[in-house]
Motif scaffolding. Structure first.
Motif, PDB file in Angstrom:
ATOM      1  N   ASN A   1       0.832  -1.216   0.000  1.00  0.00           N
ATOM      2  CA  ASN A   1       0.000   0.000   0.000  1.00  0.00           C
ATOM      3  C   ASN A   1       0.859   1.255   0.000  1.00  0.00           C
ATOM      4  OD1 ASN A   1      -2.445  -1.263  -0.126  1.00  0.00           O
ATOM      5  ND2 ASN A   1      -2.829  -1.206   2.081  1.00  0.00           N
TER       6      ASN A   1
ATOM      7  N   ARG B   1       2.231   1.661  -3.483  1.00  0.00           N
ATOM      8  CA  ARG B   1       1.165   2.106  -4.379  1.00  0.00           C
ATOM      9  C   ARG B   1       0.879   3.591  -4.159  1.00  0.00           C
ATOM     10  NH1 ARG B   1      -4.849   0.620  -4.112  1.00  0.00           N
ATOM     11  NH2 ARG B   1      -5.595   0.851  -6.234  1.00  0.00           N
TER      12      ARG B   1
ATOM     13  N   GLU C   1       3.710   5.548  -5.826  1.00  0.00           N
ATOM     14  CA  GLU C   1       3.643   5.527  -7.286  1.00  0.00           C
ATOM     15  C   GLU C   1       2.571   6.478  -7.807  1.00  0.00           C
ATOM     16  OE1 GLU C   1       2.437   4.871 -11.172  1.00  0.00           O
ATOM     17  OE2 GLU C   1       1.152   4.182  -9.537  1.00  0.00           O
TER      18      GLU C   1
ATOM     19  N   PHE D   1       3.527  -1.880 -11.470  1.00  0.00           N
ATOM     20  CA  PHE D   1       2.080  -1.777 -11.301  1.00  0.00           C
ATOM     21  C   PHE D   1       1.360  -1.913 -12.643  1.00  0.00           C
ATOM     22  CE2 PHE D   1       3.072   0.175  -7.125  1.00  0.00           C
ATOM     23  CZ  PHE D   1       2.250  -0.627  -6.339  1.00  0.00           C
TER      24      PHE D   1
END
Length: 302
Positions: free
Chosen positions: A9, A12, A15, A77
């Motif tokens: 998380n 993410r 990013e 991702f």
């Protein structure tokens, strides 16, 4: 012994923030609060022992460490999203999601889709109508119909098949054309209708270009009704509001039925064409092949 990876998380969150260069927009994408996203990124920075962003009043900038980390995460991702979409596609191979331009959808595609449904009841076709180009990885789009300049071509990552050339024609209601006659002088004195989506594409011919090709002396092409939708502009033309310069494909059914007529036999090429495109990285599924064949058949029948 390899070190454990940071929490997914947190990676993410980093990013998304690095891509948007803005914590609020990244938080909106991830459906969390800006405070929660900032907390995740600060935890990642503490874990890695480096600052990843320079916080500024109107956004954030990547530090040297952030610029080192971001490209790998961006690719990772993207691969995760593609893998998930591939899994979804294999789990529901009968579902086909196609992105199409709004005018093309309403004026040409939608009236014909019942024939595809009858021919291929095994395919669950979903049309995502949008003027924006599809994001195949993020939006779950399998294929798209695009109207693009032929010289520019299609992105290298996409497979493409040309469907039909794009051309422009002037149309009006039968009653309007009967009143005005069919001479070039009569065209100059008739109200004009403008589809502003054409004006947003500098390479596409304009009313002035059509008058020149038709051999009609110039007129003030600024006059007349303006619409931001091809569908609405065609509707106004059907009601007799004036003459409309539009795509032959979008006016095809109205011309065939007689709801619209062309006062002069002058068609102007745009240098563009409609293409069916899909990512090269994905193997075409039977549902897409069925839709491709059906599109070719429908276009050939025009």
């Amino acid at each position: 012994m390899s070190r454990a990876l940071p929490p997914l998380n947190a990676l993410r969150a980093f990013e998304a923030a690095a891509r948007h260069r803005n914590f609020a927009r990244a938080a909106h994408e991830l459906h969390v609060t800006p405070g929660a996203l900032s907390h995740q990124i600060r935890g990642l920075e503490r874990l890695l022992g480096v600052a990843l962003f320079e916080r500024r009043a109107r956004g954030v900038l990547l530090t040297s460490a952030g610029r080192t980390l971001h490209p790998g995460l961006l690719s990772a991702f993207a691969l995760i999203r593609e893998s998930v979409e591939a899994l979804r596609a294999s789990a529901s191979s009968g579902v086909l999601v196609v992105s199409t331009p709004p005018g093309f959808t309403s004026k040409w595609l939608a009236p014909r889709l019942h024939r595809f449904a009858q021919a291929h009841p095994e395919v669950e076709l979903r049309i995502a109508s949008s003027a924006a180009y599809a994001n195949f990885a993020a939006d779950g789009i399998d294929a798209a119909v695009r109207n693009v300049p032929e010289e520019t071509g299609i992105a290298p990552a996409l497979d493409s098949e040309k469907l039909i050339d794009d051309r422009l024609v002037v149309v009006g209601s039968p009653e309007l054309v009967a009143r005005m006659g069919r001479s070039r002088r009569d065209v100059r004195q008739t109200p004009l209708i403008h589809d502003d989506q054409l004006a947003g594409r500098p390479e596409v011919p304009t009313w002035s270009d059509w008058f020149r090709v038709a051999g009609v002396p110039p007129v003030d092409v600024r006059r007349g009704l303006r619409f931001s939708s091809a569908e609405h502009a065609i509707g106004a033309a059907i009601q007799g509001a004036g003459l409309l310069l539009t795509h032959t494909l979008l006016a095809h059914d109205e011309l065939a039925s007689g709801r619209l007529v062309a006062p002069l036999d002058v068609v102007v090429p745009t240098g563009r064409a409609y293409f069916l495109v899909h990512p090269k990285a994905r193997r075409p599924r039977p549902a897409l092949e069925a839709f491709r064949h059906w599109l070719r058949t429908e276009m050939a029948a025009m």
